[in-house]
Design an enzyme around this catalytic site. Structure first.
Site, PDB file in Angstrom:
ATOM      1  N   HIS A 196       1.038   6.168   1.877  1.00  0.00           N
ATOM      2  CA  HIS A 196       1.800   7.094   2.719  1.00  0.00           C
ATOM      3  C   HIS A 196       3.005   7.704   2.013  1.00  0.00           C
ATOM      4  CE1 HIS A 196      -1.059   6.649   5.747  1.00  0.00           C
ATOM      5  NE2 HIS A 196      -0.850   5.358   5.905  1.00  0.00           N
ATOM      6  N   THR A 220      -8.402   3.762   8.357  1.00  0.00           N
ATOM      7  CA  THR A 220      -9.631   2.961   8.332  1.00  0.00           C
ATOM      8  C   THR A 220      -9.733   2.168   9.631  1.00  0.00           C
ATOM      9  OG1 THR A 220      -9.100   2.711   5.996  1.00  0.00           O
ATOM     10  CG2 THR A 220     -10.980   1.471   6.807  1.00  0.00           C
ATOM     11  N   GLU A 277     -11.363  -8.994   2.829  1.00  0.00           N
ATOM     12  CA  GLU A 277     -10.110  -8.675   3.503  1.00  0.00           C
ATOM     13  C   GLU A 277     -10.421  -8.535   4.988  1.00  0.00           C
ATOM     14  OE1 GLU A 277      -7.768  -5.396   1.996  1.00  0.00           O
ATOM     15  OE2 GLU A 277      -6.649  -5.251   3.870  1.00  0.00           O
ATOM     16  N   ARG A 287      -9.324   8.302  -1.155  1.00  0.00           N
ATOM     17  CA  ARG A 287     -10.312   8.737  -0.164  1.00  0.00           C
ATOM     18  C   ARG A 287     -11.129   9.896  -0.709  1.00  0.00           C
ATOM     19  NH1 ARG A 287      -9.043   6.863   5.360  1.00  0.00           N
ATOM     20  NH2 ARG A 287     -10.751   8.226   5.937  1.00  0.00           N
ATOM     21  N   ARG A 340      -6.843  12.965   0.877  1.00  0.00           N
ATOM     22  CA  ARG A 340      -5.780  13.405   1.781  1.00  0.00           C
ATOM     23  C   ARG A 340      -4.400  12.897   1.371  1.00  0.00           C
ATOM     24  NH1 ARG A 340      -7.231  10.117   7.302  1.00  0.00           N
ATOM     25  NH2 ARG A 340      -9.198  11.211   7.031  1.00  0.00           N
ATOM     26  N   ASN A 397       0.857  -1.194   0.000  1.00  0.00           N
ATOM     27  CA  ASN A 397       0.000   0.000   0.000  1.00  0.00           C
ATOM     28  C   ASN A 397       0.893   1.245   0.000  1.00  0.00           C
ATOM     29  OD1 ASN A 397      -1.460   2.257   1.059  1.00  0.00           O
ATOM     30  ND2 ASN A 397      -3.087   0.879   1.674  1.00  0.00           N
ATOM     31  N   HIS A 457      -5.538   3.744  -1.792  1.00  0.00           N
ATOM     32  CA  HIS A 457      -6.867   4.119  -1.314  1.00  0.00           C
ATOM     33  C   HIS A 457      -7.168   5.546  -1.767  1.00  0.00           C
ATOM     34  CE1 HIS A 457      -9.665   4.453   2.507  1.00  0.00           C
ATOM     35  NE2 HIS A 457     -10.284   4.779   1.398  1.00  0.00           N
ATOM     36  N   HIS A 465      -3.916  -4.357   7.687  1.00  0.00           N
ATOM     37  CA  HIS A 465      -4.038  -3.192   8.575  1.00  0.00           C
ATOM     38  C   HIS A 465      -3.192  -3.376   9.823  1.00  0.00           C
ATOM     39  CE1 HIS A 465      -5.440   0.446  10.409  1.00  0.00           C
ATOM     40  NE2 HIS A 465      -5.946   0.762   9.247  1.00  0.00           N
ATOM     41  N   GLU A 479      -8.525   0.623  -3.212  1.00  0.00           N
ATOM     42  CA  GLU A 479      -9.430   0.706  -2.060  1.00  0.00           C
ATOM     43  C   GLU A 479     -10.301   1.938  -2.227  1.00  0.00           C
ATOM     44  OE1 GLU A 479      -7.249   1.005   1.534  1.00  0.00           O
ATOM     45  OE2 GLU A 479      -6.320  -0.938   1.306  1.00  0.00           O
TER      46      GLU A 479
END
Ligand code: PXP
Length: 243
Positions: A9, A100, A150, A44, A48, A6, A42, A188, A69
């Protein structure tokens, strides 16, 4: 076992200055070269970290699996249907959350959730639902007719040092899901330290890991960080070496 990295970040760092570095698309390229089977991002509603242009670039540049996502916002579902990633993972989203925080609330499934599942599926996208590791959520996911779930490993990530209850819960849910015909993914809060016990659960076929890898990449570079996570997973897997 598949590892999807992922890269949200990487974009978080870029958006801290609203500039053009570091580039999550370049991070994805390096992550794949270092052993990631796929890339997760993801988009969003509040944008962000990942931006629309990132998702567009990833959809055409990821060589393995691109797992997008998204929440059920119709506008983002429309974008997903247009870009057609291999897989879409539907997640809950609250504006005020840092990340999340839980799985989808399938005890109260909304028409919007089923509509998102139906639209994505009709576009030829494999749909996975991000759910808490419990029997009711697994049953609801089966009823929703998706091919995959998931399992949210957040509880395990918080509690893994304090006994095996959270891991047992994860394994029970994974077994139920797999025996019910669902492909089982997890993610996660997984780190280099806690990933081993989850990787050892043979019911789980795919892990989505972001924060820990991107954190390590600050010191080691993204390639070595991904390769090290790959080693942690492969060495924990029974009959090691087998992905
Ligand atoms: N899976 C899902 C559905 C997520 O929402 C996230 C966080 O964006 C992850 C996996 C990755 O979590 P982490 O960044 O803690 O590894």
């Amino acid at each position: 076992m598949r590892l999807y990295v992922n890269i949200d970040h990487v974009a978080t760092l870029r958006e801290a200055r609203r500039t053009d570095e570091p580039d999550p698309v370049e991070a994805a390229r390096i992550a794949e070269s270092a052993g990631a089977d796929g890339i997760t991002a993801h988009l969003r509603e509040d944008r962000r970290h990942i931006q629309d242009r990132d998702v567009e670039a990833l959809a055409s540049s990821v060589r393995g699996v691109f797992n997008l996502e998204l929440a059920t916002h119709p506008e983002i579902v429309t974008l997903a249907c247009h870009l057609r990633p291999f897989q879409a993972t539907l997640v809950p989203e609250r504006r005020e959350e840092i990340t999340t925080e839980g799985g989808l609330d399938l005890a109260r499934p909304t028409a919007r959730l089923q509509e998102a599942i139906d639209r994505l599926t009709a576009a030829g996208i494999r749909v996975s639902l991000f759910i808490d590791p419990d029997a009711a959520a697994v049953a609801a996911a089966r009823a929703a007719g998706v091919p995959a779930v998931e399992l949210h490993t957040g509880r395990y990530a918080h509690a893994w040092r304090r006994g095996s209850a959270a891991l047992d819960e994860l394994q029970r849910a994974a077994r139920l899901a797999r025996d019910g015909g669902l492909a089982v993914h997890a993610g996660h809060g997984l780190t280099y330290e806690n990933v081993g016990a989850v990787a050892a659960l043979t019911e789980i076929e795919e892990l989505n890991i972001g924060h820990s890898i991107v954190s390590r990449a600050i010191f080691s570079g993204i390639g070595p960080a991904v390769a090290e996570m790959r080693r942690c997973i492969d060495s924990a897997r029974p009959h090691s070496g087998g992905r």
